[in-house]
Each structure stands twice: as C-alpha cells, then as structure tokens.
Scaffold this motif. Structure first.
Motif, mmCIF file in Angstrom:
data_model
loop_
_atom_site.group_PDB
_atom_site.id
_atom_site.type_symbol
_atom_site.label_atom_id
_atom_site.label_comp_id
_atom_site.label_asym_id
_atom_site.label_seq_id
_atom_site.Cartn_x
_atom_site.Cartn_y
_atom_site.Cartn_z
ATOM 1 N N GLU A 196 1.714 4.298 -3.982
ATOM 2 C CA GLU A 196 2.185 2.902 -3.971
ATOM 3 C C GLU A 196 3.491 2.758 -4.762
ATOM 4 N N TYR A 228 -3.447 -1.541 -5.517
ATOM 5 C CA TYR A 228 -4.439 -0.479 -5.709
ATOM 6 C C TYR A 228 -4.509 0.096 -7.123
ATOM 7 N N ARG A 240 -10.847 2.341 -2.662
ATOM 8 C CA ARG A 240 -10.079 2.489 -1.417
ATOM 9 C C ARG A 240 -9.871 1.136 -0.726
ATOM 10 N N GLY A 241 -8.687 1.005 -0.162
ATOM 11 C CA GLY A 241 -8.338 -0.270 0.464
ATOM 12 C C GLY A 241 -7.996 -1.338 -0.563
ATOM 13 N N GLY A 242 -7.821 -0.906 -1.822
ATOM 14 C CA GLY A 242 -7.711 -1.845 -2.942
ATOM 15 C C GLY A 242 -6.446 -2.679 -3.010
ATOM 16 N N SER A 243 -5.447 -2.370 -2.172
ATOM 17 C CA SER A 243 -4.245 -3.217 -2.211
ATOM 18 C C SER A 243 -4.573 -4.656 -1.792
ATOM 19 N N ASP A 244 -5.580 -4.802 -0.940
ATOM 20 C CA ASP A 244 -6.021 -6.167 -0.582
ATOM 21 C C ASP A 244 -6.482 -6.901 -1.845
ATOM 22 N N THR A 299 -2.653 8.394 0.656
ATOM 23 C CA THR A 299 -3.733 8.483 -0.341
ATOM 24 C C THR A 299 -4.706 9.607 0.028
ATOM 25 N N SER A 304 0.868 -1.188 0.000
ATOM 26 C CA SER A 304 0.000 0.000 0.000
ATOM 27 C C SER A 304 0.901 1.233 0.000
ATOM 28 N N ALA A 305 0.273 2.394 -0.147
ATOM 29 C CA ALA A 305 0.990 3.647 0.067
ATOM 30 C C ALA A 305 1.214 3.819 1.565
HETATM 31 N N1 ASP Z 1 -3.540 3.364 -0.594
HETATM 32 C C1 ASP Z 1 -4.880 2.960 -0.934
HETATM 33 C C2 ASP Z 1 -5.868 3.478 0.079
HETATM 34 O O1 ASP Z 1 -5.490 4.143 1.038
HETATM 35 C C3 ASP Z 1 -4.998 1.473 -1.110
HETATM 36 C C4 ASP Z 1 -4.722 0.654 0.132
HETATM 37 O O2 ASP Z 1 -4.110 1.146 1.094
HETATM 38 O O3 ASP Z 1 -5.108 -0.510 0.144
HETATM 39 O O4 ASP Z 1 -7.056 3.281 -0.090
#
Ligand code: ASP
Ligand code: ADP
Ligand code: MG
Length: 403
Positions: A74, A136, A150-154, A47, A41-42
C-alpha cells in the motif's frame, strides 16, 4: 462541497495506467470543490505475492515482520497515486500509517483501527490538498507496524470516514456494485441498487468479498453511508445504508458462498452435560472459530455424534487439538475439507414463511445433499459438497427470482 473518502481497491490501482485513471476520478471530484481523502489498496496480487515470499523463508514467518512486509504494498500505490495527482497540478500528499498516525489494537496481521490523528490531514484538506492514505495498516501502541486483516483497506476507508466526519465513503472496485451473487462466477447476477447494512454484513461475512465484513460492521455501527461503485464505468453503484429505506418485497437479496470451510464429525462421544464445552474450550483458547454445530439425538442414551464446521485453514490444527484432548472419548473422528457454504440472505425473510423449505426443496431437486445447516433471522446457510457449489448458487438464484 462535501468531504469524501474515495477508496480504490487492488484492481483499481493494479497498473500505472489504472493509477492514472484513479487520479482522474479524484481530480474530477476535487475540481467540484470537494475535500478528498483517497485510500488505496496494494496493486492486485501484491499482498499474496508478499505472503508467498515470506513462506519461502518460513511457513511460520515472524508475525511482526510479516506486517512490515505486507504494509509495503500500500506504500507503493499511495506514493504513485499522490505523485500522479501532483503531476497534473493537484496539491497531493501521501502519509504512511505511522506518520498520521493510525493507531491499532490487537494481534499482528489482524489488528483493528481504534483511533487516528486528524490535525495534519485536516489542515492539508483546508489548504485545498488531496490526502492519500494507504489502507490495511496502522501502528500499535508499542510503535510496531500492524495490518488489519485481508481486504482491510475497506475498513481503513470506513474508519477514516468516521474519524474525519466525511459526508460519503465511496468504495471504487472492479464491479459496478454489490450483486445478487458474485457476477464473475454467475453471469446472470443482478446489481442491487440499495442494500441494508445487515444484509451486506451477512453477505460479506458469508463470502461476498466485494466489501470486507468488519468495514460494514463499523459503517453500520456509526451509520456511515457507503457506496460501492466501479472505477471503470460511470454506472451508479450500490448504496449501503439503514433499513428504514429498504423495500422488503424481495425475500432474498443475495446468495453468497465460501469455499474456506471444513467439516469435522466426532462419532460416539459421551452424551452427558458439559461434553460440548470440553470439546470446544481448547478451540477458543487457540483462536479457532467454530461456525455451525450439529449434535444428533442419542440413539442409545449413552453416546452421540457431533458435527461442526471451521475455517479450512484451521483443519489440521483442530484435528491435533482434538487428538490431544484426553477428555474426548470418541469412536471415530472424520472430516471433509472439500465442502462449501452456500447462504441466502434477505431482510424480507423475517416476515416470509416457507423460505427454509423452498431452499431445501430446491437443493433436493438438484440432488444436492445438505451436510450442515445454520440460520439467523435474515440468512440460511448450508454446507454442501464443494463440487456442487455453482449448481447450488444457480438454482437458488433462480428460484428466489434473482436472475
Ligand atoms: N492489500 C490488502 C489485501 O490484499 C488489503 C486490501 O486490498 O484491502 O488483503
Ligand atoms: P477490491 O480489490 O476492489 O477491494 P475485491 O476483489 O476485494 O476488490 O472485491 C471485488 C470482487 O468481489 C469482485 O470482482 C467479485 O468477483 C467479488 N464478489 C463476490 N461476491 C460479490 C457480490 N455479491 N457482488 C459483487 N462482487 C462480488
Ligand atoms: Mg476488497
């Protein structure tokens, strides 16, 4: 020897020290002879900071450019992590989305990964290299950079685990695993050792951001076993897998909440066939998701009240759509944006009667008014006043034996 995808979230790569720590976890796994693809992730907060930058230029910042901007967070962490691994003598290399490429479909800011080229990276893994991939993001069929929500690194990690046929996908984060509720809000929350995909999907869709819901959905669809664990402790984490392995004795597995909801009530709408469709049709055309809907029984046989919930960020847009919809004749439109949604989730609910009553009674005992309800086989959600959020979670956590 196993092929492993190790994903490090924002806090886990939130500073140089933490990146060095993540590189140690990777090098230990690599020394055991495992093939490693790291997804990052970043840095935590980055982000959000980039989104704020864009907003200072325009509240309606160009969506294509927003994705170029957001993907940069990222890029920084993948280069730093790969560099940290190189420094300790591990052959490591980062690849950006377009270099692999990671192909996506859908709109800017909310695309989904549909494919990925594996040759270059597989070759590198076979040469004992560690691949580092920014989460992401991807690239569209037009060659534009995209982000996947958002949260897309998962979701990136799970997609990589699937496409590269990995043996495990480990989600390293700032908590020890998935808890019965957010441990940062309710300290008596208990860690869950194993949880089904279905339960995890409900919990994350209902606000438990420890796993992104679309990532869980993909993992469920392809039976990719997930493990959520801490970057900072050695404790075993939470395994997420198929339900044949699950103990159903626990009725409720977790309590989730979200504060992103708003509630709208239309009073005195005509009680006739087709009216709900006329109200909701323009919402779907404008990509506004309606969550719960309650229609009261008409007392005069002519008009009724209709209540529904939407995401809070869509409130203004939704009100404007209602006002400009001349098919809706309503006496009054009222709304509330200071509401939250509290949900109990558990696969054991299917076979246990009385769970709904127990939940409602517990909230009544706390004098918490329920504004809307929705249920599925394994979850019950209620909308309540936002100020009662923590009180409600604590009570439900206790009465369902989760403390
Ligand atoms: N950096 C992105 C976010 O904050 C993706 C992630 O952290 O999964 O949504
Ligand atoms: P990352 O940056 O590693 O992806 P996130 O911030 O996205 O981490 O997710 C981890 C956070 O999720 C935790 O710090 C915790 O506050 C929150 N959370 C919410 N519900 C839960 C839950 N049921 N179990 C564990 N963590 C939860
Ligand atoms: Mg996350």
């Amino acid at each position: 020897m196993a092929k492993k995808v190790l994903k490090f979230g924002g806090t886990s790569v939130g500073s140089i020290d933490r990146i060095l720590h993540a590189s140690k976890i990777i090098s230990q796994e690599h020394k055991k002879g495992n093939k490693i693809i790291a997804v990052v992730s970043a840095m935590a907060g980055k982000t959000n900071e980039l989104i704020e930058f864009s907003k200072t230029i325009s509240q309606n910042f160009n969506k294509r450019e927003l994705d170029v901007l957001l993907s940069s967070g990222e890029q920084v962490t993948s280069a730093l992590l790969a560099g940290a691994l190189c420094k300790v003598g591990i052959k490591a290399k980062s690849w950006l989305n377009w270099q692999i490429p990671i192909l996506t479909e859908g709109e800017y800011n909310n695309s989904r990964i549909v494919n990925m080229h594996v040759e270059k990276i597989d070759k590198f893994l076979n040469l004992n290299g560690v691949a580092v991939i920014p989460g992401y993001q991807g690239i569209s069929s037009e060659g534009d950079i995209t982000t996947i929500g958002r949260g897309g690194s998962d979701a990136t990690a799970v997609a990589i685990a699937k496409i590269f046929n990995a043996d495990t996908c480990e989600i390293y984060t700032d908590v020890d695993g998935v808890y019965s509720t957010d441990p940062n809000k309710i300290p008596v929350a208990k860690k869950i050792d194993k949880i089904t995909y279905e339960e995890m999907l409900e919990l994350s869709s209902l606000g438990a951001k420890v796993m992104q819901s679309s990532a869980v959905q993909t993992a469920m669809m392809y039976s990719i076993p997930l493990q959520v664990r801490s970057t900072f402790t050695n404790r075993p984490g939470t395994k997420i897998f198929n339900n044949e392995n699950i103990d159903y004795r626990k009725v409720v597995t977790g309590v989730a909440y979200s504060k992103d909801d708003a509630k709208i009530t239309l009073q005195g709408v005509d009680d006739k066939p087709g009216i709900a469709a006329e109200i909701f049709e323009p919402f779907s055309k404008n990509n506004i998701n309606v969550d719960m809907v309650i229609q009261n029984v008409s007392s005069d046989g002519k008009t009724t009240d209709l209540t529904f919930t939407i995401k809070r960020e869509d409130l203004q847009r939704t009100l404007e759509i209602i006002k400009s919809n001349n098919k809706i004749k309503s006496k009054e439109i009222s709304y509330k944006n200071n509401v939250s949604k509290i949900s109990i989730v558990g696969a054991g609910m299917v076979t246990t009667p009385g769970v709904t009553y127990k939940m409602f009674k517990a909230l009544a005992d706390e004098k918490i008014n329920i504004l809307a309800i929705s249920t599925s086989e394994i979850k019950i959600s209620v909308i309540i006043e936002e100020m009662n959020t923590i009180k409600a979670i604590k009570k439900l956590h206790t009465i369902f034996d989760l403390d």
